[in-house]
Design an enzyme around this catalytic site. Structure first.
Site, mmCIF file in Angstrom:
data_model
loop_
_atom_site.group_PDB
_atom_site.id
_atom_site.type_symbol
_atom_site.label_atom_id
_atom_site.label_comp_id
_atom_site.label_asym_id
_atom_site.label_seq_id
_atom_site.Cartn_x
_atom_site.Cartn_y
_atom_site.Cartn_z
ATOM 1 N N THR A 61 -58.771 70.271 17.250
ATOM 2 C CA THR A 61 -58.891 69.126 18.087
ATOM 3 C C THR A 61 -59.240 69.519 19.591
ATOM 4 O OG1 THR A 61 -56.693 69.269 18.600
ATOM 5 C CG2 THR A 61 -57.439 67.579 16.915
ATOM 6 N N ASP B 124 -57.890 79.182 16.810
ATOM 7 C CA ASP B 124 -57.167 79.170 15.627
ATOM 8 C C ASP B 124 -58.077 79.144 14.445
ATOM 9 O OD1 ASP B 124 -57.751 76.745 15.404
ATOM 10 O OD2 ASP B 124 -55.506 75.742 15.189
ATOM 11 N N CYS C 141 -59.389 75.004 19.012
ATOM 12 C CA CYS C 141 -58.912 74.681 17.765
ATOM 13 C C CYS C 141 -59.569 73.561 16.943
ATOM 14 C CB CYS C 141 -57.454 74.498 18.145
ATOM 15 S SG CYS C 141 -56.886 73.095 19.205
HETATM 16 C C1 RB5 Z 1 -54.899 72.847 12.736
HETATM 17 O O1 RB5 Z 1 -54.965 72.280 11.396
HETATM 18 C C2 RB5 Z 1 -54.990 71.881 13.559
HETATM 19 O O2 RB5 Z 1 -53.645 71.477 14.050
HETATM 20 C C3 RB5 Z 1 -55.184 72.774 15.078
HETATM 21 O O3 RB5 Z 1 -56.544 73.438 14.916
HETATM 22 C C4 RB5 Z 1 -55.334 71.881 16.488
HETATM 23 O O4 RB5 Z 1 -56.189 70.796 16.094
HETATM 24 C C5 RB5 Z 1 -53.839 71.401 17.038
HETATM 25 O O5 RB5 Z 1 -53.978 70.844 18.115
#
Ligand code: RB5
Length: 153
Positions: free
Chosen positions: A78, A9, A76
């Site tokens: 986390t 993402d 992503c």
């Molecule tokens: C994006 O801000 C964040 O929520 C996403 O990248 C991820 O960590 C979700 O699990």
């Protein structure tokens, strides 16, 4: 050499670019499934894109014990949202890893076919090493096959 489907993402975009460069230089066939711009986006969309390809490459005859023909890498912030989404998809065994030991062990013991990484958690040096180890480590089978057969169903 492996076939690798990779996506992120917005929070995993920079690490995705480093991984694409690194794995391509190593000789793997890398398919970057997006995104290509830093606008905010939804990680489930990208997790599903990658997992669909990994499952399709495994084919109908694949059993949990087969060494995967192709792998997914999802990044992503986390790594958690990506791993939650990926593990909802039948045929996917996604591992959220923070270090080399986990990346090796999840191939040997879980035959993981998707590696999840948190760009806000794991530095790029460790992340690249984890990807190398994940792609190079075979599944051990044996008692571990019995166990992963119990995950689904
Ligand atoms: C994006 O801000 C964040 O929520 C996403 O990248 C991820 O960590 C979700 O699990």
């Amino acid at each position: 050499m492996a076939t690798v489907y990779i996506a992120s993402d917005h929070a995993g975009l920079e690490l995705k670019a480093s991984l694409v460069r690194h794995l391509t230089e190593k000789g793997h066939t890398v398919h970057d499934l997006g995104p290509s711009s830093p606008e905010s986006c939804d990680y489930p969309v990208y997790a599903k894109k990658v997992c669909t390809q990994v499952v399709a490459d495994a084919g109908d005859k694949a059993t949990p014990g087969d060494n995967p023909a192709s792998y997914g890498i999802l990044i992503c912030g986390t790594g958690i949202g990506m791993s939650m989404t990926a593990n909802h998809i039948p045929g996917i065994r996604a591992a959220l890893c923070c270090g080399e030991f986990q990346a090796r062990a999840t191939r040997m013991h879980n035959n993981a076919n998707v590696l999840c990484i948190g760009e806000r958690v794991t530095g790029p040096g460790v992340a690249l090493d984890m990807a190398d180890i994940f792609l190079a480590t075979p599944f051990e089978g044996g008692r571990h096959l019995r166990r992963i057969n119990q995950i689904e169903g």
